[in-house]
Design a protein around this motif. Structure first.
Motif, PDB file in Angstrom:
ATOM      1  N   UNK A  19       0.818  -1.207   0.000  1.00  0.00           N
ATOM      2  CA  UNK A  19       0.000   0.000   0.000  1.00  0.00           C
ATOM      3  C   UNK A  19       0.860   1.270   0.000  1.00  0.00           C
ATOM      4  N   UNK A  20       1.996   1.213   0.699  1.00  0.00           N
ATOM      5  CA  UNK A  20       2.833   2.406   0.853  1.00  0.00           C
ATOM      6  C   UNK A  20       3.503   2.809  -0.450  1.00  0.00           C
ATOM      7  N   UNK A  25       4.237   6.865  -4.734  1.00  0.00           N
ATOM      8  CA  UNK A  25       4.351   7.180  -6.160  1.00  0.00           C
ATOM      9  C   UNK A  25       3.242   8.132  -6.590  1.00  0.00           C
ATOM     10  N   UNK A  26       2.016   7.877  -6.088  1.00  0.00           N
ATOM     11  CA  UNK A  26       0.892   8.755  -6.430  1.00  0.00           C
ATOM     12  C   UNK A  26       1.141  10.169  -5.935  1.00  0.00           C
ATOM     13  N   UNK A  27       1.579  10.302  -4.674  1.00  0.00           N
ATOM     14  CA  UNK A  27       1.811  11.627  -4.116  1.00  0.00           C
ATOM     15  C   UNK A  27       2.949  12.343  -4.845  1.00  0.00           C
ATOM     16  N   UNK A  28       4.000  11.603  -5.202  1.00  0.00           N
ATOM     17  CA  UNK A  28       5.095  12.205  -5.954  1.00  0.00           C
ATOM     18  C   UNK A  28       4.640  12.676  -7.322  1.00  0.00           C
ATOM     19  N   UNK A  29       3.819  11.867  -7.993  1.00  0.00           N
ATOM     20  CA  UNK A  29       3.296  12.245  -9.308  1.00  0.00           C
ATOM     21  C   UNK A  29       2.379  13.457  -9.200  1.00  0.00           C
ATOM     22  N   UNK A 213       9.056  18.325  -2.991  1.00  0.00           N
ATOM     23  CA  UNK A 213       8.180  17.298  -2.432  1.00  0.00           C
ATOM     24  C   UNK A 213       8.093  16.087  -3.363  1.00  0.00           C
ATOM     25  N   UNK A 214       8.155  16.349  -4.674  1.00  0.00           N
ATOM     26  CA  UNK A 214       8.146  15.235  -5.635  1.00  0.00           C
ATOM     27  C   UNK A 214       9.310  14.294  -5.357  1.00  0.00           C
ATOM     28  N   UNK A 218       9.284  10.179  -3.893  1.00  0.00           N
ATOM     29  CA  UNK A 218       9.925   9.064  -4.593  1.00  0.00           C
ATOM     30  C   UNK A 218      11.042   8.452  -3.744  1.00  0.00           C
ATOM     31  N   UNK A 219      11.712   9.301  -2.960  1.00  0.00           N
ATOM     32  CA  UNK A 219      12.722   8.773  -2.037  1.00  0.00           C
ATOM     33  C   UNK A 219      12.047   7.907  -0.975  1.00  0.00           C
ATOM     34  N   UNK A 220      10.883   8.343  -0.480  1.00  0.00           N
ATOM     35  CA  UNK A 220      10.146   7.537   0.499  1.00  0.00           C
ATOM     36  C   UNK A 220       9.794   6.167  -0.074  1.00  0.00           C
ATOM     37  N   UNK A 221       9.364   6.154  -1.350  1.00  0.00           N
ATOM     38  CA  UNK A 221       9.014   4.881  -1.985  1.00  0.00           C
ATOM     39  C   UNK A 221      10.234   3.972  -2.047  1.00  0.00           C
TER      40      UNK A 221
END
Length: 246
Positions: A19-20, A25-29, A213-214, A218-221
């Protein structure tokens, strides 16, 4: 050695990871899309003709203020009324205040008119009497995030921290336009205040924050994937050591 992946604990970890990753990816996009929208708006704003070269339009023909009409030269007729100072407004590196005078238009509503900028310590000239026609660049009402706005309060009588209908509604009795104009030609003793770019059309720090933030999302992913492999490896090594009696 990897049978531990079927335990309830690891089912929870796996579901969280599944889920994460798409969420990040969605939030980065989404943040990247916000940045691209700001770039597109900035490019369109640069391609528009200079508002000063476009013919003057009556005020009501340019309302409501949007990215297309912000900065356009508007005209309105009426009589000047109450006058305020908008302090802590810098111009060319100097400290001063905007001189804002309400124009009671022929339609009955009051239009905030910034007649010019006044250096600190100077006295604002009185507005002319009688019927006048003002010509100036149309601007959207300010908000707490606008540059130079003072929201702390505590201003003396006759001063405003923000140029907006919301800040004037409790100060004057007339209905106020949700817009204001800055005169192209200021009276003697005042300096014309240049029109600001329409909201959302400048590549300011907020735009580049979206880009930052983008990268963060992506770093979080990537971090989620890295930690999952690290945990699996550690668990597998623990299982192997247990099988060997270590």
């Amino acid at each position: 050695m990897y049978r531990f992946l079927r335990t309830p604990r690891w089912w929870g970890i796996n579901i969280f990871v599944l889920l994460a990753i798409p969420f990040c990816v969605f939030m980065g996009t989404w943040q990247l899309g916000k940045f691209e929208d700001r770039v597109d708006s900035h490019q369109k704003a640069e391609q528009r003709p200079d508002p000063a070269t476009v013919r003057t339009e009556p005020l009501d023909a340019l309302l409501p203020v949007d990215q297309e009409t912000s900065g356009r030269i508007a005209s309105a007729s009426g009589r000047y009324g109450e006058q305020f100072l908008v302090p802590d407004r810098a111009l060319d590196g100097r400290s001063g205040a905007y001189v804002l005078t309400l124009l009671k238009t022929d339609g009955g509503k009051a239009l905030p008119v910034v007649r010019g900028w006044l250096p600190t310590g100077a006295t604002a000239p009185a507005p002319p009497s009688g019927e006048v026609t003002v010509v100036g660049a149309l601007q959207a009402s300010e908000n707490p995030g606008s540059k130079g706005v003072r929201t702390a309060g505590g201003l003396p009588e006759g001063q405003l921290g923000m140029i907006s209908a919301a800040s004037l509604v409790n100060v004057v009795s007339d209905d106020v336009y949700d817009a204001w104009v800055t005169l192209t030609d200021s009276p003697a003793g005042l300096t014309p205040v240049p029109a600001a770019a329409a909201a959302g059309t400048s590549l300011d720090m907020k735009a580049f924050q979206n880009l930052g933030y983008t990268a963060e999302w992506f770093v979080f992913a990537g971090f989620v994937v890295f930690m999952w492999f690290r945990l699996v490896r550690r668990e597998a090594e623990a299982s192997r050591d247990a099988a060997l009696g270590l």
